[in-house]
Design an enzyme around this catalytic site. Structure first.
Site, PDB file in Angstrom:
ATOM      1  N   GLY A 167       2.457  44.260  61.894  1.00 20.47           N
ATOM      2  CA  GLY A 167       3.585  43.614  62.561  1.00 20.47           C
ATOM      3  C   GLY A 167       3.224  42.270  63.152  1.00 20.47           C
ATOM      4  N   TYR A 205      10.483  57.426  70.904  1.00 18.92           N
ATOM      5  CA  TYR A 205       9.550  56.315  71.112  1.00 18.92           C
ATOM      6  C   TYR A 205       8.442  56.721  72.090  1.00 18.92           C
ATOM      7  CZ  TYR A 205       7.882  51.704  72.604  1.00 18.92           C
ATOM      8  OH  TYR A 205       7.103  50.618  72.920  1.00 18.92           O
ATOM      9  N   SER A 214       2.349  52.172  75.237  1.00 20.43           N
ATOM     10  CA  SER A 214       3.336  51.806  76.253  1.00 20.43           C
ATOM     11  C   SER A 214       3.219  52.738  77.448  1.00 20.43           C
ATOM     12  CB  SER A 214       4.753  51.888  75.681  1.00 20.43           C
ATOM     13  OG  SER A 214       5.711  51.731  76.712  1.00 20.43           O
ATOM     14  N   ASN A 229       4.036  39.271  62.317  1.00 21.94           N
ATOM     15  CA  ASN A 229       4.915  38.130  62.054  1.00 21.94           C
ATOM     16  C   ASN A 229       5.784  37.744  63.246  1.00 21.94           C
ATOM     17  OD1 ASN A 229       6.248  40.753  61.046  1.00 21.94           O
ATOM     18  ND2 ASN A 229       7.999  39.398  61.351  1.00 21.94           N
ATOM     19  N   SER A 230       5.818  38.566  64.298  1.00 19.77           N
ATOM     20  CA  SER A 230       6.662  38.227  65.455  1.00 19.77           C
ATOM     21  C   SER A 230       6.123  38.878  66.719  1.00 19.77           C
ATOM     22  CB  SER A 230       8.111  38.688  65.215  1.00 19.77           C
ATOM     23  OG  SER A 230       8.173  40.102  65.109  1.00 19.77           O
ATOM     24  N   GLY A 231       6.656  38.439  67.860  1.00 17.74           N
ATOM     25  CA  GLY A 231       6.349  39.066  69.137  1.00 17.74           C
ATOM     26  C   GLY A 231       4.869  39.106  69.475  1.00 17.74           C
ATOM     27  N   ILE A 232       4.445  40.245  70.025  1.00 16.92           N
ATOM     28  CA  ILE A 232       3.055  40.422  70.427  1.00 16.92           C
ATOM     29  C   ILE A 232       2.119  40.246  69.238  1.00 16.92           C
ATOM     30  CG2 ILE A 232       1.396  42.116  71.299  1.00 16.92           C
ATOM     31  CD1 ILE A 232       3.749  43.307  72.917  1.00 16.92           C
ATOM     32  N   GLY A 233       2.514  40.787  68.097  1.00 15.79           N
ATOM     33  CA  GLY A 233       1.669  40.694  66.906  1.00 15.79           C
ATOM     34  C   GLY A 233       1.413  39.260  66.484  1.00 15.79           C
TER      35      GLY A 233
END
Length: 356
Positions: free
Chosen positions: A128, A290, A257, A130-134
């Site tokens: 992951g 989640y 989390s 490509n966006s956010g934290i990643g």
């Protein structure tokens, strides 16, 4: 004083300022020397103080040391697109500055933590990415020299992320590879494609996740939140375990989390109820799914560390921070709205990385 005046050394008010005709330079390894252009000679000692100096610390973020066509050392500022023969570290020498240990807080960005670190010998895989934290994780590693592979389900978005990083630094070694965690077949194919490259693997960041998704089954017949957040990563680590062990010292980072605290996996008898992990539609609640997946992340990380740390592979589970905004909640308009309201009060992606 007369001797200094005769030598032309009284033209400045500071002992550290050089007399006319002198220039301060530095060697590749950071030692300062002085060039006298009038007499065409060099020396290690400051012409006024007689002291030797050495550049303190590493090059600032964005700077790189290169060699020009004449073999002279030149410094390139990739951020401001400029080149100079002056070592930027010469502004901070051990003679002028007492170097104190850095202290970091909740506002420290990831790039500050990594400043000066050479990761050119590291290979990193980030799910992951490509966006956010990643993306910020990938960017931080790549801008410090690591070879970074973005393992993503959407290659178009992943290649765009690769372009953004390479626009920031043309020498960044970053690439995208297909890895859809909602397909165990895709995870295995990614692992085989990676192993075919004959690369080591020093850091595996299990970051990709979904949240607040409607109930859905993957092609493997499992509830999608559980498979994407946990089971896909579990399989990925198992497939790459031998590579990690051969690459030791290596590490696995599970992005979990704090919400793992708000659930459990036990039935009324206190035993693990595996049916809770992939519930039928009637028993499904997105946030609970989640939370359970994130609890699985932590349990897996702890056991992985117990088994592999003696072999040089450590595993850690990290919490990204309370109310951090990412696009992970895009499947539920209400959660997206709440996070939009909270966004001015949250930490940024860069700050999160510095704390983990």
């Amino acid at each position: 004083m007369a001797a200094l005046k005769y030598a032309g050394m009284d033209d400045t008010d500071s002992d550290d300022e050089l007399p006319p005709g002198w220039e301060e330079r530095s060697t590749k390894d950071g030692w300062v020397y002085y060039a006298n252009h009038e007499e065409m000679k060099t020396q290690w000692e400051h012409p006024k103080t007689g002291k030797k100096k050495r550049c303190a610390g590493d090059l600032p973020y964005g700077w790189e040391q290169e060699t020009d066509e004449k073999g002279q050392t030149i410094y390139v500022d990739h951020i401001n697109k400029r080149r100079t023969y002056f070592d930027p570290r010469q502004a901070f020498t051990v003679e002028d500055v007492v170097v104190k240990p850095k202290r970091y807080d909740g506002n420290t960005a990831a790039l500050e933590i990594l400043q000066g670190r050479d990761l050119s010998d590291k290979v990193v895989v980030i799910t992951g990415g490509n966006s956010g934290i990643g993306f910020e994780t990938a960017r931080s590693f790549a801008l410090h020299g690591a070879r970074v592979i973005l393992a993503c389900r959407n290659l178009s978005r992943a290649n765009k992320a690769v372009s953004l990083i390479q626009e920031e630094w043309h020498k960044a070694r970053v690439e995208a590879m297909m890895c859809n965690l909602a397909s165990l077949r895709s995870v295995r194919e990614f692992a085989e494609s990676f192993k075919a490259k004959k690369l080591p693997l020093h850091i595996l960041v299990c970051n990709a996740a979904v949240c607040t998704q409607p109930w859905n089954l993957t092609e493997d017949g499992l509830e999608s939140t559980f498979q994407i957040c946990h089971l896909g990563h579990f399989l990925l680590v198992q497939c790459l375990q031998e590579v990690l062990r051969r690459s030791a010292p290596a590490r696995v980072v599970m992005v979990s989390s704090e919400s793992h605290r708000f659930t459990d996996l036990l039935d009324s008898c206190g035993k693990v109820d595996l049916a809770l992990l992939s519930p039928p539609r009637k028993d499904y609640w997105s946030m609970l799914a989640y939370n359970r997946a994130k609890l699985c992340n932590i349990l897996f990380s702890n056991e992985l560390n117990r088994r592999l740390s003696p072999r040089g592979v450590t595993s850690n589970a990290v919490h990204p921070g309370n109310m951090m905004y990412t696009s992970i909640h895009r499947s539920w308009w209400l959660m997206t709205f709440l996070f939009t309201l909270a966004r001015p009060f949250t930490k940024s992606m860069m700050v999160f990385l510095s704390q983990n």
